[in-house]
Structures are given as structure tokens and as C-alpha cells.
Design a protein around this motif. Structure first.
Motif, PDB file in Angstrom:
ATOM      1  N   GLY A   1       0.821  -1.215   0.000  1.00 18.46           N
ATOM      2  CA  GLY A   1       0.000   0.000   0.000  1.00 18.46           C
ATOM      3  C   GLY A   1       0.848   1.255   0.000  1.00 18.46           C
ATOM      4  N   ILE A   2       1.940   1.240   0.790  1.00 13.98           N
ATOM      5  CA  ILE A   2       2.846   2.394   0.839  1.00 13.98           C
ATOM      6  C   ILE A   2       3.522   2.603  -0.507  1.00 13.98           C
ATOM      7  CG2 ILE A   2       5.005   3.239   1.843  1.00 13.98           C
ATOM      8  CD1 ILE A   2       4.155   1.818   4.461  1.00 13.98           C
ATOM      9  N   ASP A   3       4.011   1.515  -1.107  1.00 18.71           N
ATOM     10  CA  ASP A   3       4.701   1.617  -2.399  1.00 18.71           C
ATOM     11  C   ASP A   3       3.777   2.146  -3.487  1.00 18.71           C
ATOM     12  OD1 ASP A   3       7.023   0.664  -1.291  1.00 18.71           O
ATOM     13  OD2 ASP A   3       6.705  -1.409  -1.910  1.00 18.71           O
ATOM     14  N   ILE A   4       2.549   1.653  -3.529  1.00 25.86           N
ATOM     15  CA  ILE A   4       1.595   2.103  -4.554  1.00 25.86           C
ATOM     16  C   ILE A   4       1.277   3.584  -4.374  1.00 25.86           C
ATOM     17  CG2 ILE A   4      -0.774   1.862  -5.413  1.00 25.86           C
ATOM     18  CD1 ILE A   4      -0.578  -1.116  -4.801  1.00 25.86           C
ATOM     19  N   SER A   5       1.135   4.019  -3.119  1.00 26.12           N
ATOM     20  CA  SER A   5       0.838   5.432  -2.861  1.00 26.12           C
ATOM     21  C   SER A   5       1.969   6.338  -3.341  1.00 26.12           C
ATOM     22  CB  SER A   5       0.585   5.662  -1.369  1.00 26.12           C
ATOM     23  OG  SER A   5       1.782   5.555  -0.619  1.00 26.12           O
ATOM     24  N   GLN A   6       3.213   5.825  -3.232  1.00 25.20           N
ATOM     25  CA  GLN A   6       4.365   6.630  -3.636  1.00 25.20           C
ATOM     26  C   GLN A   6       4.443   6.834  -5.153  1.00 25.20           C
ATOM     27  OE1 GLN A   6       7.691   4.628  -1.829  1.00 25.20           O
ATOM     28  NE2 GLN A   6       7.258   5.420   0.221  1.00 25.20           N
ATOM     29  N   LEU A   7       3.760   5.968  -5.907  1.00 25.21           N
ATOM     30  CA  LEU A   7       3.717   6.138  -7.356  1.00 25.21           C
ATOM     31  C   LEU A   7       3.040   7.443  -7.763  1.00 25.21           C
ATOM     32  CD1 LEU A   7       2.760   2.547  -8.618  1.00 25.21           C
ATOM     33  CD2 LEU A   7       4.951   3.700  -8.926  1.00 25.21           C
ATOM     34  N   PHE A   8       2.178   7.956  -6.902  1.00 23.64           N
ATOM     35  CA  PHE A   8       1.437   9.184  -7.200  1.00 23.64           C
ATOM     36  C   PHE A   8       2.231  10.445  -6.879  1.00 23.64           C
ATOM     37  CE2 PHE A   8      -1.760   5.912  -6.674  1.00 23.64           C
ATOM     38  CZ  PHE A   8      -2.655   6.182  -7.696  1.00 23.64           C
TER      39      PHE A   8
ATOM     40  N   PRO B   1       5.742  11.405  -8.015  1.00 19.68           N
ATOM     41  CA  PRO B   1       7.003  11.184  -8.750  1.00 19.68           C
ATOM     42  C   PRO B   1       8.121  12.152  -8.369  1.00 19.68           C
ATOM     43  CG  PRO B   1       5.335  12.158 -10.163  1.00 19.68           C
ATOM     44  CD  PRO B   1       4.639  11.763  -8.904  1.00 19.68           C
ATOM     45  N   LYS B   2       7.775  13.352  -7.930  1.00 20.49           N
ATOM     46  CA  LYS B   2       8.809  14.312  -7.554  1.00 20.49           C
ATOM     47  C   LYS B   2       9.481  13.920  -6.243  1.00 20.49           C
ATOM     48  CE  LYS B   2       6.781  18.293  -9.929  1.00 20.49           C
ATOM     49  NZ  LYS B   2       6.252  19.676  -9.771  1.00 20.49           N
ATOM     50  N   LEU B   3       8.696  13.352  -5.333  1.00 21.47           N
ATOM     51  CA  LEU B   3       9.246  12.939  -4.048  1.00 21.47           C
ATOM     52  C   LEU B   3       9.971  11.602  -4.143  1.00 21.47           C
ATOM     53  CD1 LEU B   3       6.271  13.868  -1.664  1.00 21.47           C
ATOM     54  CD2 LEU B   3       8.425  15.097  -1.965  1.00 21.47           C
ATOM     55  N   TYR B   4       9.509  10.770  -5.081  1.00 25.10           N
ATOM     56  CA  TYR B   4      10.104   9.431  -5.255  1.00 25.10           C
ATOM     57  C   TYR B   4      10.458   9.234  -6.731  1.00 25.10           C
ATOM     58  CZ  TYR B   4       7.918   8.953  -0.690  1.00 25.10           C
ATOM     59  OH  TYR B   4       7.529   9.151   0.612  1.00 25.10           O
ATOM     60  N   PRO B   5      11.569   9.833  -7.165  1.00 27.28           N
ATOM     61  CA  PRO B   5      11.929   9.814  -8.586  1.00 27.28           C
ATOM     62  C   PRO B   5      12.413   8.461  -9.110  1.00 27.28           C
ATOM     63  CG  PRO B   5      13.653  10.871  -7.296  1.00 27.28           C
ATOM     64  CD  PRO B   5      12.521  10.591  -6.349  1.00 27.28           C
ATOM     65  N   ASN B   6      12.876   7.592  -8.210  1.00 27.86           N
ATOM     66  CA  ASN B   6      13.405   6.285  -8.644  1.00 27.86           C
ATOM     67  C   ASN B   6      12.245   5.334  -8.911  1.00 27.86           C
ATOM     68  OD1 ASN B   6      14.848   3.967  -9.153  1.00 27.86           O
ATOM     69  ND2 ASN B   6      16.206   4.190  -7.388  1.00 27.86           N
ATOM     70  N   ARG B   7      11.630   5.498 -10.085  1.00 24.05           N
ATOM     71  CA  ARG B   7      10.422   4.737 -10.409  1.00 24.05           C
ATOM     72  C   ARG B   7      10.694   3.256 -10.631  1.00 24.05           C
ATOM     73  NH1 ARG B   7       6.450   7.747  -8.974  1.00 24.05           N
ATOM     74  NH2 ARG B   7       5.009   7.162 -10.653  1.00 24.05           N
ATOM     75  N   GLU B   8      11.859   2.959 -11.206  1.00 27.34           N
ATOM     76  CA  GLU B   8      12.179   1.569 -11.481  1.00 27.34           C
ATOM     77  C   GLU B   8      12.312   0.753 -10.193  1.00 27.34           C
ATOM     78  OE1 GLU B   8      12.223  -0.012 -14.362  1.00 27.34           O
ATOM     79  OE2 GLU B   8      11.473   1.871 -15.183  1.00 27.34           O
ATOM     80  N   LYS B   9      12.959   1.324  -9.200  1.00 30.49           N
ATOM     81  CA  LYS B   9      13.112   0.646  -7.915  1.00 30.49           C
ATOM     82  C   LYS B   9      11.756   0.435  -7.250  1.00 30.49           C
ATOM     83  CE  LYS B   9      15.263   1.011  -3.364  1.00 30.49           C
ATOM     84  NZ  LYS B   9      16.102   1.861  -2.463  1.00 30.49           N
ATOM     85  N   LEU B  10      10.919   1.464  -7.336  1.00 31.85           N
ATOM     86  CA  LEU B  10       9.592   1.395  -6.729  1.00 31.85           C
ATOM     87  C   LEU B  10       8.740   0.317  -7.398  1.00 31.85           C
ATOM     88  CD1 LEU B  10       8.049   2.790  -4.486  1.00 31.85           C
ATOM     89  CD2 LEU B  10       7.190   4.448  -6.152  1.00 31.85           C
ATOM     90  N   LYS B  11       8.773   0.292  -8.729  1.00 30.00           N
ATOM     91  CA  LYS B  11       8.004  -0.716  -9.465  1.00 30.00           C
ATOM     92  C   LYS B  11       8.527  -2.130  -9.195  1.00 30.00           C
ATOM     93  CE  LYS B  11       6.585   2.353 -13.238  1.00 30.00           C
ATOM     94  NZ  LYS B  11       6.730   2.664 -14.679  1.00 30.00           N
ATOM     95  N   SER B  12       9.845  -2.236  -9.020  1.00 36.12           N
ATOM     96  CA  SER B  12      10.443  -3.536  -8.712  1.00 36.12           C
ATOM     97  C   SER B  12       9.965  -4.039  -7.356  1.00 36.12           C
ATOM     98  CB  SER B  12      11.968  -3.418  -8.726  1.00 36.12           C
ATOM     99  OG  SER B  12      12.568  -4.626  -8.338  1.00 36.12           O
ATOM    100  N   GLN B  13       9.863  -3.140  -6.375  1.00 30.79           N
ATOM    101  CA  GLN B  13       9.387  -3.516  -5.045  1.00 30.79           C
ATOM    102  C   GLN B  13       7.928  -3.957  -5.098  1.00 30.79           C
ATOM    103  OE1 GLN B  13      12.208  -0.432  -2.424  1.00 30.79           O
ATOM    104  NE2 GLN B  13      10.004  -0.095  -2.585  1.00 30.79           N
ATOM    105  N   ILE B  14       7.122  -3.223  -5.866  1.00 35.64           N
ATOM    106  CA  ILE B  14       5.705  -3.566  -6.012  1.00 35.64           C
ATOM    107  C   ILE B  14       5.561  -4.939  -6.666  1.00 35.64           C
ATOM    108  CG2 ILE B  14       3.562  -2.959  -7.204  1.00 35.64           C
ATOM    109  CD1 ILE B  14       4.350  -0.006  -6.804  1.00 35.64           C
ATOM    110  N   LYS B  15       6.357  -5.175  -7.713  1.00 37.38           N
ATOM    111  CA  LYS B  15       6.326  -6.457  -8.411  1.00 37.38           C
ATOM    112  C   LYS B  15       6.671  -7.601  -7.465  1.00 37.38           C
ATOM    113  CE  LYS B  15       8.534  -8.969 -12.215  1.00 37.38           C
ATOM    114  NZ  LYS B  15       9.580  -8.905 -13.285  1.00 37.38           N
ATOM    115  N   LEU B  16       7.711  -7.408  -6.637  1.00 33.65           N
ATOM    116  CA  LEU B  16       8.139  -8.437  -5.692  1.00 33.65           C
ATOM    117  C   LEU B  16       7.025  -8.761  -4.701  1.00 33.65           C
ATOM    118  CD1 LEU B  16      10.388 -10.211  -4.431  1.00 33.65           C
ATOM    119  CD2 LEU B  16      11.035  -8.213  -3.053  1.00 33.65           C
TER     120      LEU B  16
END
Length: 247
Positions: free
Chosen positions: A160-167, A169-184
């Protein structure tokens, strides 16, 4: 996926071990519940029941939930202790021993159910919780606390935290890492669910009963020795290549 540690460990390694061990945990969870009507992969519910019994001054009744919690804790302690003890040995895959201990416990319960009627259900539940404590500990250490596979509460929280951070992008610019965590996290949830489905099917529809735990053991052993076998092949190829270069 079992052997690689530290900097040599990749996201792919974590994803592989997460899917296998969450699948195994799903099988154990459903098998334990169908057999004994108790949760056998986490202690959250048992802790709540323990507190309830203590608050009602029913200490003796609450003892069994304390033993459930302690069994999971002891499994986690033993797994970590063995890993730390043999970490200095460069020739040994330190995660083999905890994995084999888990396999031994699951196989013993499955085989025992074929020959005797299990009258001490609480003892078997303690053994299953011990095995899941062992698993949760070594997968936490091997993945550097990235992967946990025996319970989903914290996993859904992190998802839930990771998905919220997708919204943001300025605060969490490392999108690939975030998407990788969500996928895992999604893979762990899906394979835990799949393990539960397969475990329930084998236990009830195929009438495997607690022999379903042996199926979980075979998956563990297969992944463990396949990993070591693949490592030996790669190592042999590298030696052969070096010899050709030198010659």
C-alpha cells in the motif's frame, strides 16, 4: 537464489526465492489449518489469544499460545544462529542447513501421519510454526530484509505504501526501484495464494492429508539443490574457459 549474498545478490534472485518460499508457506498454512484449525505460518492471531487468556486470568489455557509464539521465535533464532556460526566457511552455503531443518520437520510430520493417529495436535502446530520461523529468518537474512514469506500483514502494508508513492514522482523519482518492489510484493502474495490453493486441493480433493507437507518439502529441496547444481556447472565452465585461455 540461495547462494548469492550481499552485493552479488540481484532483484532476480530475491524474486525467485520469494516465489518459491511463499508458495511453500501457502501450502503449510492451509495444510496446518485444515488439519488442526490453527494458523501455522504466523503468530499475530496467537498473540492476541494469549493476551485475551491472560487478561481473563486463564494462564494455563494461554500457555499453549505462548508455546506457539515461542516455537516460531525459537525457529527464527536457531536459523539465524546457524547462519552466523557457519558464515566464515567459504565452502559452505550457509542457508543449506536451515533449509534442510525445515524440510526434515515437514517431511517427518507428513510421514508420521501415515503410521500413527496424531493425538498431540498442539505439538505438531508448534513444529510447523518452528519450521516457518526457520524459513522466515533465513529468507530475511539472505535477502537483506527485503523478502518475508510466511505472513502477509506487513506485506500488504508495504504494498500500500509503495503504490501510494507512485502518485508522487517528484518525491520518489526512482520509479524503477519502486516498481520492482511492487512487483516483488505482488509475486509473494500471488504465490502464497497459489500455494494455499494447491495445498487445499492436495489435502482435501486428492486426500493427501498431511502428506501435502512432503510436496512442499520436494519443492524446497528441488530449488535448493537445483541452485547448487547450477552453481557447480557455472563454476566448472569458468575453470574450463580459463584453461583454454591459458593454453
Amino acid at each position: 537464489m540461495f547462494r548469492h549474498q550481499g552485493k552479488s545478490r540481484t532483484k532476480k534472485h530475491n524474486l525467485r526465492i520469494a516465489t518459491i518460499l511463499s508458495f511453500v508457506a501457502g501450502i503449510v498454512n492451509v495444510s496446518g489449518f485444515l488439519a488442526f484449525k490453527q494458523l501455522t505460518t504466523n503468530v499475530t492471531g496467537h498473540f492476541a489469544l494469549f493476551i485475551y487468556d491472560v487478561s481473563n486470568l486463564e494462564f494455563w489455557i494461554g500457555t499453549i499460545y505462548f508455546l506457539y509464539i515461542f516455537s516460531f521465535l525459537f525457529g527464527s533464532f536457531l536459523s539465524s544462529f546457524l547462519i552466523e556460526k557457519f558464515k566464515e566457511s567459504k565452502q559452505l552455503n550457509v542457508f543449506v542447513i536451515p533449509t534442510l531443518i525445515e524440510c526434515l520437520v515437514l517431511t517427518s510430520i507428513g510421514l508420521l501421519s501415515n503410521f500413527v493417529e496424531i493425538d498431540y495436535a498442539d505439538f505438531i502446530v508448534c513444529l510447523l510454526l518452528f519450521a516457518m520461523g526457520v524459513q522466515n529468518s533465513f529468507v530475511t537474512k539472505i535477502s537483506n530484509a527485503v523478502v518475508r514469506t510466511t505472513h502477509l500483514t506487513g506485506l500488504f502494508t508495504d504494498l500500500g505504501i509503495d503504490i501510494s508513492q507512485l502518485f508522487f514522482p517528484k518525491l520518489y523519482p526512482n520509479r524503477e526501484k519502486l516498481k520492482s518492489q511492487i512487483k516483488l510484493r505482488i509475486y509473494i502474495i500471488l504465490f502464497f495464494f497459489a500455494g494455499g490453493l494447491i495445498g487445499g486441493f492436495l489435502y482435501s480433493e486428492m486426500h493427501f492429508g498431511l502428506n501435502t507437507l512432503i510436496f512442499a518439502t520436494l519443492i524446497l529441496l528441488g530449488s535448493l539443490f537445483f541452485d547448487d547444481f547450477r552453481y557447480k556447472i557455472i563454476k566448472t565452465r569458468r575453470k574450463y574457459t580459463r584453461k583454454r585461455i591459458v593454453s
